[in-house]
Design a protein around this motif. Sequence first.
Motif, PDB file in Angstrom:
ATOM      1  N   ARG A  83      -0.757   6.835  14.128  1.00  0.00           N
ATOM      2  CA  ARG A  83      -1.202   6.446  12.972  1.00  0.00           C
ATOM      3  C   ARG A  83      -0.016   5.634  12.262  1.00  0.00           C
ATOM      4  O   ARG A  83      -0.377   4.599  11.466  1.00  0.00           O
ATOM      5  N   LEU A  84       1.188   6.152  12.395  1.00  0.00           N
ATOM      6  CA  LEU A  84       2.242   5.414  11.662  1.00  0.00           C
ATOM      7  C   LEU A  84       2.455   3.876  12.550  1.00  0.00           C
ATOM      8  O   LEU A  84       2.786   3.007  11.721  1.00  0.00           O
ATOM      9  N   GLU A  85       2.234   3.868  13.687  1.00  0.00           N
ATOM     10  CA  GLU A  85       2.383   2.594  14.425  1.00  0.00           C
ATOM     11  C   GLU A  85       1.199   1.412  13.822  1.00  0.00           C
ATOM     12  O   GLU A  85       1.512   0.480  14.020  1.00  0.00           O
ATOM     13  N   GLU A  86       0.141   2.182  13.609  1.00  0.00           N
ATOM     14  CA  GLU A  86      -1.054   1.238  13.252  1.00  0.00           C
ATOM     15  C   GLU A  86      -1.082   1.050  11.913  1.00  0.00           C
ATOM     16  O   GLU A  86      -1.950  -0.029  11.343  1.00  0.00           O
ATOM     17  N   LEU A  87      -0.235   1.517  11.222  1.00  0.00           N
ATOM     18  CA  LEU A  87      -0.432   1.280   9.621  1.00  0.00           C
ATOM     19  C   LEU A  87       0.106  -0.065   9.263  1.00  0.00           C
ATOM     20  O   LEU A  87       1.133  -0.639   9.893  1.00  0.00           O
ATOM     21  N   PRO A  88      -0.773  -0.772   8.578  1.00  0.00           N
ATOM     22  CA  PRO A  88      -0.505  -2.210   7.997  1.00  0.00           C
ATOM     23  C   PRO A  88       0.910  -2.283   7.592  1.00  0.00           C
ATOM     24  O   PRO A  88       0.879  -1.413   6.410  1.00  0.00           O
ATOM     25  N   ALA A  89       1.541  -3.270   7.810  1.00  0.00           N
ATOM     26  CA  ALA A  89       2.934  -3.463   7.047  1.00  0.00           C
ATOM     27  C   ALA A  89       2.638  -4.710   6.090  1.00  0.00           C
ATOM     28  O   ALA A  89       1.856  -5.424   6.162  1.00  0.00           O
ATOM     29  N   PRO A  90       3.358  -4.506   4.781  1.00  0.00           N
ATOM     30  CA  PRO A  90       4.424  -3.590   4.479  1.00  0.00           C
ATOM     31  C   PRO A  90       3.744  -2.580   3.565  1.00  0.00           C
ATOM     32  O   PRO A  90       2.707  -2.698   2.867  1.00  0.00           O
ATOM     33  N   ALA A  91       4.301  -1.155   3.689  1.00  0.00           N
ATOM     34  CA  ALA A  91       3.808  -0.263   2.971  1.00  0.00           C
ATOM     35  C   ALA A  91       4.893   1.009   2.460  1.00  0.00           C
ATOM     36  O   ALA A  91       6.188   0.535   2.934  1.00  0.00           O
ATOM     37  N   VAL A  92       4.606   1.515   1.649  1.00  0.00           N
ATOM     38  CA  VAL A  92       5.581   2.527   1.135  1.00  0.00           C
ATOM     39  C   VAL A  92       4.958   3.928   1.461  1.00  0.00           C
ATOM     40  O   VAL A  92       3.821   4.388   1.195  1.00  0.00           O
ATOM     41  N   VAL A  93       5.621   4.519   2.399  1.00  0.00           N
ATOM     42  CA  VAL A  93       5.031   5.753   3.295  1.00  0.00           C
ATOM     43  C   VAL A  93       5.994   6.888   2.825  1.00  0.00           C
ATOM     44  O   VAL A  93       7.425   6.766   2.612  1.00  0.00           O
ATOM     45  N   HIS A 109       8.353  -1.467   7.268  1.00  0.00           N
ATOM     46  CA  HIS A 109       7.766  -1.153   6.156  1.00  0.00           C
ATOM     47  C   HIS A 109       8.750  -1.356   4.937  1.00  0.00           C
ATOM     48  O   HIS A 109       9.964  -1.248   5.022  1.00  0.00           O
ATOM     49  N   ARG A 110       8.314  -1.351   3.564  1.00  0.00           N
ATOM     50  CA  ARG A 110       9.250  -1.496   2.607  1.00  0.00           C
ATOM     51  C   ARG A 110      10.176  -0.232   2.331  1.00  0.00           C
ATOM     52  O   ARG A 110      11.355   0.005   1.872  1.00  0.00           O
ATOM     53  N   SER A 111       9.421   0.916   2.449  1.00  0.00           N
ATOM     54  CA  SER A 111      10.083   2.275   2.303  1.00  0.00           C
ATOM     55  C   SER A 111       9.465   3.354   3.110  1.00  0.00           C
ATOM     56  O   SER A 111       8.230   3.296   3.306  1.00  0.00           O
ATOM     57  N   GLU A 134       0.842  -1.212   0.171  1.00  0.00           N
ATOM     58  CA  GLU A 134       0.018   0.088  -0.031  1.00  0.00           C
ATOM     59  C   GLU A 134       0.960   1.224  -0.103  1.00  0.00           C
ATOM     60  O   GLU A 134       1.939   1.203   0.873  1.00  0.00           O
ATOM     61  N   TRP A 135       0.532   2.341  -0.904  1.00  0.00           N
ATOM     62  CA  TRP A 135       1.133   3.480  -0.943  1.00  0.00           C
ATOM     63  C   TRP A 135       0.540   4.679   0.060  1.00  0.00           C
ATOM     64  O   TRP A 135      -0.693   4.879  -0.373  1.00  0.00           O
ATOM     65  N   VAL A 136       1.186   5.185   0.752  1.00  0.00           N
ATOM     66  CA  VAL A 136       0.696   6.050   1.749  1.00  0.00           C
ATOM     67  C   VAL A 136       1.410   7.305   1.891  1.00  0.00           C
ATOM     68  O   VAL A 136       2.632   7.488   2.057  1.00  0.00           O
ATOM     69  N   GLN A 137       0.669   8.312   1.698  1.00  0.00           N
ATOM     70  CA  GLN A 137       1.376   9.790   1.653  1.00  0.00           C
ATOM     71  C   GLN A 137       0.688  10.574   2.670  1.00  0.00           C
ATOM     72  O   GLN A 137      -0.497  10.860   2.529  1.00  0.00           O
ATOM     73  N   TRP A 138       1.365  11.380   3.359  1.00  0.00           N
ATOM     74  CA  TRP A 138       0.834  12.352   4.382  1.00  0.00           C
ATOM     75  C   TRP A 138       1.438  13.399   4.416  1.00  0.00           C
ATOM     76  O   TRP A 138       2.750  13.603   4.298  1.00  0.00           O
ATOM     77  N   ARG A 139       0.517  14.412   4.658  1.00  0.00           N
ATOM     78  CA  ARG A 139       1.262  16.058   4.625  1.00  0.00           C
ATOM     79  C   ARG A 139       0.672  16.561   5.885  1.00  0.00           C
ATOM     80  O   ARG A 139      -0.653  16.737   6.139  1.00  0.00           O
ATOM     81  N   GLU A 140       1.604  16.971   6.979  1.00  0.00           N
ATOM     82  CA  GLU A 140       1.254  17.054   8.476  1.00  0.00           C
ATOM     83  C   GLU A 140       1.883  18.372   8.763  1.00  0.00           C
ATOM     84  O   GLU A 140       3.080  18.464   8.499  1.00  0.00           O
ATOM     85  N   HIS A 141       1.292  19.131   9.533  1.00  0.00           N
ATOM     86  CA  HIS A 141       1.504  20.459   9.999  1.00  0.00           C
ATOM     87  C   HIS A 141       1.604  20.104  11.645  1.00  0.00           C
ATOM     88  O   HIS A 141       0.438  19.877  12.134  1.00  0.00           O
ATOM     89  N   LEU A 142       2.511  20.236  12.205  1.00  0.00           N
ATOM     90  CA  LEU A 142       2.799  20.049  13.486  1.00  0.00           C
ATOM     91  C   LEU A 142       2.878  21.225  14.308  1.00  0.00           C
ATOM     92  O   LEU A 142       3.772  22.084  14.254  1.00  0.00           O
ATOM     93  N   SER A 143       1.855  21.771  15.394  1.00  0.00           N
ATOM     94  CA  SER A 143       1.734  22.720  16.126  1.00  0.00           C
ATOM     95  C   SER A 143       1.968  22.579  17.490  1.00  0.00           C
ATOM     96  O   SER A 143       2.632  23.208  18.193  1.00  0.00           O
ATOM     97  N   VAL A 144       1.339  21.568  17.961  1.00  0.00           N
ATOM     98  CA  VAL A 144       1.313  21.135  19.561  1.00  0.00           C
ATOM     99  C   VAL A 144       1.616  19.624  19.875  1.00  0.00           C
ATOM    100  O   VAL A 144       1.796  18.945  18.629  1.00  0.00           O
ATOM    101  N   ALA A 145       2.034  19.379  20.904  1.00  0.00           N
ATOM    102  CA  ALA A 145       2.539  18.075  21.088  1.00  0.00           C
ATOM    103  C   ALA A 145       1.677  16.885  20.816  1.00  0.00           C
ATOM    104  O   ALA A 145       1.863  15.926  20.100  1.00  0.00           O
TER     105      ALA A 145
END
Length: 383
Positions: free
Chosen positions: A269-279, A306-308, A249-260
């Motif tokens: 979300r990264l921990e729960e992502l089924p493996a293997p994936a291309v991230v 994950h694969r990548s 599975e190919w997964v692309q995330w665009r995230e803005h971090l403001s607070v903890a």
Amino acid sequence: MPRILHTADWQMGRYYSRFDNDDAVALAEARFTAIERLAQLARDERCDAVLVAGDVFDAQTVADRTIRRVFNAMSGFSGPWVMLPGNHDAALAESVWTRARRLNAVPDNVHLALEPGVVDLKAQGLAVLAAPLTQRHTHSDLTENFDHLETSPELLRVGLAHGSVQGLLAEDIDSANPIAADRAAQANLDYLALGDWHGVKQINARTWYSGTPEPERFRNNEAGVALVVDIAGPGAEPDVSRHRIGQFEWVQWREHLSVATDLDELLQRLEELPAPAVVDIRLSGEVDLAGEQKLLHALSVAEARHRSVQCDRSQLALQPTDEDIAELNADGYLGEVIGELREQQENADDEKAATSRDALAILTSLLRDRIEPASGNAGEGQP
């Protein structure tokens, strides 16, 4: 009741230059595995035929070994395969297809639809109307010929084409290899199997794109699927079911971090992502030293699962808190340097900001390493 397996856009010979060599090789190998899975699916589902709607090969110049491996991977299904040239592997006078024939690589149960016309599969109850691309780009609808092709009335009329159904793209985009959206109705087709769109897409009840069986792009378009099509008889509406083929599975995330909590949610979300994936992750905003360490640890764990995993942190500012700086004992000159690097991340251009961020990460890491051994040795010799 004839049953068809519809697939397309294998893109064999594709190379993934944006990835490390090990990952690129594994992703290319997954495409051969996808063909084997297609053959297995066709056998398990008792399909009468497999239709491949173009772009079997990514280019005309693929290696002879790739050609042979493609046809070897198809050996798991002994029924008929009908393969159509697409825009990447058009049926030129000299093409990857003519080379495959010279290599004697094409099995007897594989029909290469290199010319417009009908492939009769009478034993399977099918007449496959083919519209192969004989050049990379055309600006006329090659499926128009389907309207005039005659087939036996007892056989299902199934179209096989590769191109862009008109009306799906923005009006100002002049798409090559056009296909009329109502071609199935105009040509009295029971089903129209299409390739070129790399995800599953239904145009109408009788017209579908299958997408590529192994994803190769970061798009949420249901790639990695093949379609099993049941048609009770001529004129009956097809029953189309999706079957997962893809390995990654190919997964692309665009995230803005403001607070903890933004970082915590991302890492969950990264921990729960089924493996293997291309991230592929791109981060912006800011993070403190503790958050930076949590992020780096989580990425290290994910890279092993994950694969990548690629993470662009160039737009993520490292902002040590006053408590962070106090714990580092970064007073005097060091404190001034840290303050300057913090400011440069905000005020400099992108390149200088990234350099400042890297410098700050290195400096704080060195300071932390200096402190931790000292604190670790403090209790030596104590009872």
